[in-house]
Design an enzyme around this catalytic site. Structure first.
Site, short mmCIF file in Angstrom:
data_model
loop_
_atom_site.label_atom_id
_atom_site.label_comp_id
_atom_site.label_asym_id
_atom_site.label_seq_id
_atom_site.Cartn_x
_atom_site.Cartn_y
_atom_site.Cartn_z
N HIS A 121 35.09 24.21 -0.42
CA HIS A 121 36.38 23.56 -0.66
C HIS A 121 36.37 22.08 -0.28
CE1 HIS A 121 37.29 24.59 3.67
NE2 HIS A 121 37.89 23.42 3.61
N ASP A 151 32.64 30.27 0.26
CA ASP A 151 33.05 28.93 0.66
C ASP A 151 31.90 28.14 1.29
OD1 ASP A 151 34.77 26.81 0.76
OD2 ASP A 151 35.75 27.42 2.63
N SER A 225 36.37 20.91 8.71
CA SER A 225 35.84 21.91 7.80
C SER A 225 34.43 21.53 7.37
CB SER A 225 36.73 22.04 6.56
OG SER A 225 37.95 22.64 6.88
#
Length: 466
Positions: A121, A151, A225
């Protein structure tokens, strides 16, 4: 003379007393002897230096120093065309405009020649990707491959210098309560470090993809992230991917993709160009007090098999409906997340030793994992299969399942219209693949009506209720 004799006797008595005390307390089976048979186990001398109840008792500096230079800032530039009907109406031009969007995150260098792992993402829909190292040097990055379900994305930068990189630890060996560091580069300054403990393993958050997160209370914010979760040796145990927060900022818990799953995905991308998924070939759900009571079983932990897929490795190994899986190889299985997390580290044709309970007895059988794409599932009288690369390209999709055939008598008259359509969601829940369909079915009553959104063969969106 008498005085000398008295001193001699006192000295002799003191020596005998000292020797007796040493024998009683320390020698052989003395009170403080390590050889004595005792129900109390003495901690090693190093215990106080390696394990503690507070952060002050653990030295994080070595792990931090090893990791901060391996974590990078990831900048994602994407461009999309938007329509501006007002410009078109009033001026006759400018109906379409290009808009640039910038996203940021973190990444982890995993090889000295510039391979970097991050979240999918973080780089999704990127037109350009720029990597900034901890020493402020910047490089354009090439996207090698992604796994949207888990992911994970793999990037590559080209540089003449040998880069510092992070080594992988065995995430299955991570223990709850273990100290960990979360390292990220969210604001393109330099890498930042936060500390915490492992709060839980194999955490199931009901996402459409990964079902087995490492949960930690180390502070992780959105820009982190794709950053590293490492142990106190500086070894990678996870890729930080999401937080649990009502505000969008860190408020208590964060989650990481285990390093074993990450490593398997990267190796698949490097070797095959895509991710090779293996499955046991069973459908069912995890046990708990409520489920066990409904099923009439005494066990409250494990994976209860409701269906065995035809021609799968599980069927060939003799697994049956009603069996309860409690271990895969040496990995205990108490929940669905335990099972899916371990299988996600394996490939088709890998052999797994499955321990299960049948009729109150533990049994062990070897199961050769099947290829996920080879199997379908039955849903409301429709046989479904995963979409392939051609379907994804044709319909511009990266998820969904295709209707392969119709056996439902009420739908038989519409078979030509339905066959080949792509189911996108069931009751507003996104359908990633046949695994998510099976999971949705296990959560619902078989006779319950469901709203299905699908894409027709000509690209039109349809909705039906079954």
């Amino acid at each position: 003379m008498n005085r000398i004799s008295s001193l001699f006797l006192v000295s002799l008595f003191s020596g005998v007393l000292t020797l007796s005390a040493y024998k009683l307390l320390f020698d052989n089976n003395g009170y403080f002897s390590t050889n004595k048979n005792s129900i109390v186990t003495d901690a090693p001398n190093s215990y106080g230096r390696t394990v503690g109840l507070s952060a002050e008792a653990v030295d994080f500096t070595e792990a931090a120093d090893k990791t901060i230079h391996t974590v990078v800032h990831v900048k994602n530039v994407s461009r999309q065309t938007i329509n501006n009907p007002l410009m078109e109406f009033f001026y006759g031009f400018g109906g379409q405009q290009s808009q640039e969007q910038v996203g940021t995150g973190s990444g982890v260098i995993i090889s000295e020649d510039g391979y970097i792992v991050t979240n999918n993402h973080v780089v999704k829909n990127a037109s350009e990707i720029e990597i900034t190292l901890n020493n402020k040097k910047s490089y354009p990055a090439k996207l090698i491959g992604t796994d949207s379900k888990m992911d994970i994305a793999l990037l590559k930068i080209t540089t003449d210098e040998k880069l510092p990189y992070t080594v992988f630890a065995n995430s299955d060996s991570v223990k709850i309560g273990e100290w960990v560091l979360a390292v990220g580069n969210p604001y393109n300054l330099t890498s930042t470090v936060t500390a915490g403990i492992v709060s839980a393993k194999a955490r199931n958050l009901d996402t459409s993809g990964i079902q087995s997160f490492i949960q930690t209370d180390a502070a992780v914010n959105p820009g982190n992230s794709g950053g590293a979760l490492v142990n106190t040796k500086g070894e990678l145990i996870g890729i930080n991917t999401m937080i649990s927060s009502p505000t969008g900022s860190y408020t208590g818990y964060s989650f990481a993709i285990p390093s074993n799953i990450t490593r398997k995905i990267i190796e698949d991308i490097m070797e095959f160009g895509n991710v090779q998924r293996g499955i046991l070939g069973v459908e069912g759900g995890e046990l708990n007090a409520t489920a066990s009571k409904e099923l009439g079983v005494t066990e409250t932990q494990g994976f209860y098999i409701k269906k065995v897929n035809t021609k799968s490795g599980a069927e060939k190994a003799g697994l049956q409906k009603g069996d309860i899986i409690i271990k895969l190889d040496e990995q205990n299985v108490a929940t669905f997340a335990d099972l899916s997390g371990y299988i996600n580290t394996k490939r088709p044709n890998d052999k797994v030793q499955v321990t299960f309970i049948r009729d109150g007895k533990n049994k062990v059988v070897p199961v050769i994992l099947s290829k996920n794409e080879l199997f379908g599932t039955e849903f409301k009288g429709m046989e479904l299969e995963n979409i392939d690369a051609n379907d994804k390209k044709k319909f511009h999709l990266d998820y969904g399942v295709k209707i392969k055939s119709i056996s439902n008598a009420n739908l038989k008259q519409y078979e030509e219209e339905l066959k080949g359509n792509i189911i996108l969601s069931i009751d507003n829940a996104k359908v990633t693949d046949i695994e998510t369909v099976s999971k949705l079915l296990n959560q619902k009553d078989e006779n319950q009506s469901m709203r299905i959104e699908m894409m027709g063969k000509n690209g039109q969106l349809l909705q039906i209720i079954l």
